[in-house]
Scaffold this motif. Structure first.
Motif, PDB file in Angstrom:
ATOM      1  N   GLY A 287     -87.058  27.254   7.193  1.00 46.71           N
ATOM      2  CA  GLY A 287     -86.907  26.588   8.470  1.00 46.71           C
ATOM      3  C   GLY A 287     -85.731  27.167   9.227  1.00 46.71           C
ATOM      4  O   GLY A 287     -85.243  28.251   8.919  1.00 46.71           O
ATOM      5  N   SER A 288     -85.275  26.441  10.245  1.00 49.80           N
ATOM      6  CA  SER A 288     -84.172  26.930  11.073  1.00 49.80           C
ATOM      7  C   SER A 288     -82.949  26.032  10.906  1.00 49.80           C
ATOM      8  O   SER A 288     -83.050  24.866  10.517  1.00 49.80           O
ATOM      9  N   LEU A 289     -81.793  26.599  11.218  1.00 49.43           N
ATOM     10  CA  LEU A 289     -80.560  25.827  11.179  1.00 49.43           C
ATOM     11  C   LEU A 289     -79.513  26.487  12.055  1.00 49.43           C
ATOM     12  O   LEU A 289     -79.521  27.706  12.251  1.00 49.43           O
ATOM     13  N   VAL A 290     -78.656  25.663  12.613  1.00 51.18           N
ATOM     14  CA  VAL A 290     -77.397  26.142  13.172  1.00 51.18           C
ATOM     15  C   VAL A 290     -76.364  25.724  12.138  1.00 51.18           C
ATOM     16  O   VAL A 290     -75.954  24.564  12.066  1.00 51.18           O
ATOM     17  N   GLY A 291     -76.008  26.658  11.299  1.00 53.58           N
ATOM     18  CA  GLY A 291     -75.267  26.325  10.092  1.00 53.58           C
ATOM     19  C   GLY A 291     -73.775  26.225  10.307  1.00 53.58           C
ATOM     20  O   GLY A 291     -73.227  26.727  11.291  1.00 53.58           O
ATOM     21  N   PRO A 292     -73.091  25.588   9.367  1.00 56.87           N
ATOM     22  CA  PRO A 292     -71.632  25.543   9.418  1.00 56.87           C
ATOM     23  C   PRO A 292     -71.041  26.887   9.004  1.00 56.87           C
ATOM     24  O   PRO A 292     -71.743  27.771   8.510  1.00 56.87           O
ATOM     25  N   SER A 293     -69.763  27.019   9.222  1.00 58.82           N
ATOM     26  CA  SER A 293     -69.055  28.252   8.895  1.00 58.82           C
ATOM     27  C   SER A 293     -67.770  27.914   8.159  1.00 58.82           C
ATOM     28  O   SER A 293     -67.346  26.761   8.100  1.00 58.82           O
ATOM     29  N   TRP A 294     -67.147  28.949   7.615  1.00 59.81           N
ATOM     30  CA  TRP A 294     -65.861  28.757   6.924  1.00 59.81           C
ATOM     31  C   TRP A 294     -64.765  28.692   7.990  1.00 59.81           C
ATOM     32  O   TRP A 294     -64.016  29.644   8.209  1.00 59.81           O
ATOM     33  N   ILE A 295     -64.665  27.549   8.657  1.00 58.41           N
ATOM     34  CA  ILE A 295     -63.724  27.351   9.759  1.00 58.41           C
ATOM     35  C   ILE A 295     -62.922  26.077   9.505  1.00 58.41           C
ATOM     36  O   ILE A 295     -63.485  25.044   9.134  1.00 58.41           O
ATOM     37  N   ASN A 296     -61.612  26.158   9.736  1.00 59.45           N
ATOM     38  CA  ASN A 296     -60.747  24.992   9.632  1.00 59.45           C
ATOM     39  C   ASN A 296     -60.624  24.360  11.015  1.00 59.45           C
ATOM     40  O   ASN A 296     -59.989  24.929  11.907  1.00 59.45           O
ATOM     41  N   PRO A 297     -61.236  23.190  11.230  1.00 62.67           N
ATOM     42  CA  PRO A 297     -61.249  22.600  12.573  1.00 62.67           C
ATOM     43  C   PRO A 297     -59.909  22.005  12.986  1.00 62.67           C
ATOM     44  O   PRO A 297     -59.744  21.632  14.149  1.00 62.67           O
ATOM     45  N   SER A 298     -58.944  21.910  12.075  1.00 63.76           N
ATOM     46  CA  SER A 298     -57.637  21.381  12.458  1.00 63.76           C
ATOM     47  C   SER A 298     -56.861  22.359  13.322  1.00 63.76           C
ATOM     48  O   SER A 298     -55.980  21.958  14.099  1.00 63.76           O
ATOM     49  N   ASN A 299     -57.168  23.649  13.190  1.00 62.06           N
ATOM     50  CA  ASN A 299     -56.465  24.653  13.996  1.00 62.06           C
ATOM     51  C   ASN A 299     -57.364  25.819  14.406  1.00 62.06           C
ATOM     52  O   ASN A 299     -56.887  26.824  14.914  1.00 62.06           O
ATOM     53  N   TRP A 300     -58.686  25.698  14.156  1.00 57.16           N
ATOM     54  CA  TRP A 300     -59.689  26.687  14.545  1.00 57.16           C
ATOM     55  C   TRP A 300     -59.388  28.066  13.963  1.00 57.16           C
ATOM     56  O   TRP A 300     -59.425  29.069  14.658  1.00 57.16           O
ATOM     57  N   THR A 301     -59.091  28.091  12.671  1.00 63.43           N
ATOM     58  CA  THR A 301     -58.847  29.352  11.986  1.00 63.43           C
ATOM     59  C   THR A 301     -59.898  29.594  10.907  1.00 63.43           C
ATOM     60  O   THR A 301     -60.592  28.676  10.471  1.00 63.43           O
ATOM     61  N   ARG A 302     -59.981  30.850  10.466  1.00 64.96           N
ATOM     62  CA  ARG A 302     -60.842  31.202   9.343  1.00 64.96           C
ATOM     63  C   ARG A 302     -60.317  30.526   8.082  1.00 64.96           C
ATOM     64  O   ARG A 302     -59.115  30.553   7.791  1.00 64.96           O
ATOM     65  N   SER A 303     -61.208  29.929   7.328  1.00 67.66           N
ATOM     66  CA  SER A 303     -60.869  29.462   5.989  1.00 67.66           C
ATOM     67  C   SER A 303     -61.424  30.475   5.004  1.00 67.66           C
ATOM     68  O   SER A 303     -62.614  30.785   5.027  1.00 67.66           O
ATOM     69  N   TYR A 304     -60.556  31.025   4.165  1.00 65.86           N
ATOM     70  CA  TYR A 304     -60.986  32.040   3.206  1.00 65.86           C
ATOM     71  C   TYR A 304     -60.171  31.899   1.938  1.00 65.86           C
ATOM     72  O   TYR A 304     -59.262  31.060   1.858  1.00 65.86           O
ATOM     73  N   SER A 305     -60.492  32.681   0.925  1.00 68.82           N
ATOM     74  CA  SER A 305     -59.964  32.376  -0.404  1.00 68.82           C
ATOM     75  C   SER A 305     -58.454  32.479  -0.484  1.00 68.82           C
ATOM     76  O   SER A 305     -57.822  31.740  -1.239  1.00 68.82           O
ATOM     77  N   LYS A 306     -57.837  33.362   0.292  1.00 69.90           N
ATOM     78  CA  LYS A 306     -56.370  33.451   0.249  1.00 69.90           C
ATOM     79  C   LYS A 306     -55.744  32.193   0.830  1.00 69.90           C
ATOM     80  O   LYS A 306     -54.854  31.584   0.223  1.00 69.90           O
ATOM     81  N   ALA A 307     -56.173  31.804   2.035  1.00 68.96           N
ATOM     82  CA  ALA A 307     -55.596  30.634   2.685  1.00 68.96           C
ATOM     83  C   ALA A 307     -55.888  29.352   1.918  1.00 68.96           C
ATOM     84  O   ALA A 307     -55.038  28.471   1.820  1.00 68.96           O
ATOM     85  N   ALA A 308     -57.109  29.248   1.378  1.00 70.63           N
ATOM     86  CA  ALA A 308     -57.540  27.998   0.771  1.00 70.63           C
ATOM     87  C   ALA A 308     -57.122  27.860  -0.689  1.00 70.63           C
ATOM     88  O   ALA A 308     -56.708  26.787  -1.130  1.00 70.63           O
ATOM     89  N   TYR A 309     -57.240  28.937  -1.449  1.00 70.93           N
ATOM     90  CA  TYR A 309     -56.989  28.857  -2.890  1.00 70.93           C
ATOM     91  C   TYR A 309     -55.637  29.425  -3.307  1.00 70.93           C
ATOM     92  O   TYR A 309     -54.952  28.865  -4.150  1.00 70.93           O
ATOM     93  N   LEU A 310     -55.242  30.555  -2.735  1.00 71.17           N
ATOM     94  CA  LEU A 310     -54.027  31.220  -3.220  1.00 71.17           C
ATOM     95  C   LEU A 310     -52.752  30.679  -2.594  1.00 71.17           C
ATOM     96  O   LEU A 310     -51.806  30.334  -3.316  1.00 71.17           O
TER      97      LEU A 310
END
Length: 674
Positions: free
Chosen positions: A248-271
């Motif tokens: 089917g179709s979707l407008v999917g979510p992304s790895w985005i932090n809505p508190s400051n509109w930045t990329r969420s990725y493994s360094k920022a989130a985990y490390l």
């Protein structure tokens, strides 16, 4: 009356930290950064040994680093060939930068290339991979699209005869919770939901994980027509996207932090949240060159990892007391194994590397998603137009958070019709033996058996079900254009990569054998037809003007196929070079991710998937790393919840921790480890 103790505790901690910090110099924020960065070490300050040495600080490697150091008695070193990424943080953290200020083709990209592909216009394909902490999660397009339940269970089924209990960890029942554990979901803004006509479900997302999952701060009007037009074409919107059903179709979510509109990725989130842990060390700009093994009979035991900062730099060794975990990605992981003497005998002999363990599947079974776009002139403003305008709006964080996220998935039935799909699927299934005899780039009986196992899974567990074979992706980031890509999801073509030199700084040979199986070209051709049907389908077609690619001269099936041969490119999802398969089928790792023939070496990254999923690789690989962490801790009799957060050795650190927490929550791109 509700209890006031949480508020009183918070006030007390704040007063305590304020009193302590009243004696801190005015450059506290600099000291805070130094505190959090003490996990970085240099070649001169790295310790002689650690319990775990993780080779690769990419997506999976940093998840492992955070989870394994939850236990304060466990020491971990991350060896990363790239930089920390601090010097390019703005380009990493800005979501739209993935399209407008990409780090591809810079020193933060490995810049791999394939050998010429004779069945794809004799072209060399770019294979970019992130060379920076966070790996490709720092440079990718941030799609969060999970595989289907059917696909995940088919993966587990490939291993169940070898070890049913271990294989169950990769079934949907157990793997789905691992994917949910990685994320914290925030629903889209009301206006974004309205303009984009978005269907979403909080039920299919996590609520306490480090990775932030949401939608951009703005939405382009063209996206609103996506779902109704795809429904008219037989692909209705998914009511619970990412919940195990993908057709089917979707407008999917992304790895985005809505508190400051930045990329969420493994360094920022985990490390970043755990860098001050005393049991974690991160060494950047240092490439692992080989694994060191102890002499002995039976499975070889790794004792350490050799590394160097440059081809001519001194080789140094760090000892691994418990395990070596390879997280170098689809190229780096088989490369380090082969340079360590683990791999196909003929390859190692030709490269001048001493054979330690003959494992013919290393570097084999390579698969990739191919994609090609249909492009029209836009009849209304696109994100690319706004980017080009230089307006104040184009400079806002909300606008700079916009990324492409509208997709759709179609199966064989949607492409060929019911009877046509059945006939095409039978044609593929009946061709298994012939394909295995002609298309496998190895003489190894084990690798050939693995090819058959993968082929049989795709032909008889994927293609005759509701699982997609084509993905459609909407692109709005080029000024004056609307593009929709058709991307092959379950390629039957398998290739390989291998070393041809004993120099670990020399890039390996990459040969994915694109279009070696004719079905891949046929499926992509039908995918292009489906995309073109959007031109006649309202309301999405209101955004579409004249077609510029492939263009009006590309009409017949033969025209489209010729065009695809010369236009198709990678979707950046190569996998399977260290496939999780039985050893008798050319596998490299078992269901516990242990490399066959090695006592204490595992591979944890996207190279272990035995076949492509109809999805994007990031979501499943975060789940893979979470699941792997539990397996590793359990197998080594280590508690998985020994600490939640940072070690607190002093009153000063307690005060600093309070303020650090507030600071990170307000400006950090990730989240604290739960």
């Amino acid at each position: 009356m509700p209890s006031m103790w949480p508020l009183r505790l918070l006030v007390a901690l704040s007063l305590l930290s304020t009193n302590v910090l009243s004696h801190v110099p005015s450059d506290y924020l600099l000291q805070r950064r130094q505190l959090l960065a003490r996990g970085y070490v240099t070649e001169d300050t790295v310790a002689d040994s650690y319990d775990f040495v993780i080779v690769g600080g990419g997506l999976a490697g940093l998840v492992l680093a955070a989870r394994l150091t939850d236990n304060l008695k466990t020491t971990v070193l991350v060896l990363e060939a790239g930089s920390s990424g601090e010097d390019v943080a703005d380009r990493v953290n800005t979501p739209s930068g993935a399209y407008t200020a990409s780090l591809l083709y810079t020193p933060n990209d490995w810049q791999y290339k394939t050998v010429p592909q004779p069945l794809a216009g004799d072209r060399r394909f770019d294979w970019p991979r992130g060379k920076v902490l966070g790996g490709s999660s720092a440079v990718n397009a941030m799609y969060l699209v999970r595989p289907a339940e059917i696909e995940i269970n088919a993966w587990a089924d490939l291993m169940k005869d070898d070890d049913r209990a271990a294989a169950s960890k990769w079934s949907w029942k157990e793997f789905y919770p691992a994917m949910l554990k990685t994320e914290t979901f925030t629903p889209p803004l009301d206006e974004v939901t309205r303009v984009g006509n978005i269907s979403w479900s909080a039920d299919t997302h996590g609520t306490t994980g480090p990775m932030q999952v949401s939608y951009p701060g703005i939405m382009m009007a063209q996206v609103g027509g996506w779902a109704p037009s795809l429904e008219s074409l037989g692909l209705p919107p998914l009511r619970k996207p990412n919940g195990g059903t993908t057709l089917g179709s979707l407008v999917g979510p992304s790895w985005i932090n809505p508190s400051n509109w930045t990329r969420s990725y493994s360094k920022a989130a985990y490390l970043d949240p755990v860098l001050s842990r005393s049991n974690l060390a991160v060494l950047t700009s240092s490439q692992a060159t080989r694994i060191i093994f102890a002499e002995g009979s039976g499975d070889l035991r790794a004792t350490g990892v050799e590394f160097a900062s440059s081809p001519n730099g001194p080789r140094k060794i760090v000892n691994a007391k418990t395990e070596v975990i390879i997280s170098g990605g689809v190229v780096g992981s088989p490369q380090i194994l082969m340079h360590s003497g683990v791999g196909p005998k003929n390859v190692l002999e030709a490269a001048g590397v001493d054979l330690k363990v003959e494992l013919p599947g290393v570097g084999q079974h390579v698969q990739d998603h191919l994609t090609a776009p249909v492009v029209w002139k836009a009849t209304s403003e696109t994100a690319g137009d706004i980017t080009q305008s230089g307006s104040d709006f184009a400079k806002t964080k909300e606008f700079l958070s916009f990324v492409n996220s509208a997709t759709a998935f179609a199966n064989l039935t949607r492409l060929f019709g019911t009877e046509g799909a059945a006939g095409f699927q039978k044609f593929i299934a009946d061709g298994l033996e012939d394909s295995a005899s002609k298309l496998v780039p190895s003489q190894s009986k084990e690798v050939i058996e693995g090819y058959k196992a993968i082929y049989d899974t795709i032909a008889n567990k994927i293609m005759n079900t509701e699982v997609a074979v084509i993905e459609l992706l909407l692109a709005l980031n080029t000024p004056g254009e609307v593009g929709v890509q058709a991307a092959l999801q379950h390629p039957l073509s398998q290739g390989r990569l291998y070393i041809n030199s004993s120099d670990p700084f020399e890039a390996p040979i990459i040969d994915p054998q694109y279009f070696s199986h004719s079905a891949d070209l046929t499926i992509m051709r039908e995918g292009i037809k489906l995309v073109r049907a959007l031109k006649q389908t309202p309301p999405f077609n209101e955004s579409l003007g004249e077609e510029t690619l492939p263009g009006p001269d590309v009409v017949s099936d033969e025209d489209v196929e010729r065009w695809l041969i010369n236009m198709a490119s990678t979707q950046y999802h190569p996998i399977s070079s260290c496939a999780m398969l039985p050893r008798s089928k050319g596998g490299v790792v078992d269901a516990k991710l242990r490399v066959y023939g090695l006592a204490n070496v595992r591979v944890v990254d996207s190279s272990i998937y035995p076949f492509e999923f109809a999805s994007h690789v990031g979501a499943s690989t975060y789940g893979l790393a979470e699941q792997a962490s539990n397996i590793i801790l359990t197998n080594n009799s280590l508690p998985t919840n020994a600490v939640k957060g940072l070690a607190i050795p002093s009153l000063f650190t307690l005060g600093a921790l309070v303020w650090t927490t507030f600071f990170a929550v307000s400006v950090g791109a990730g989240a604290f480890i739960p």
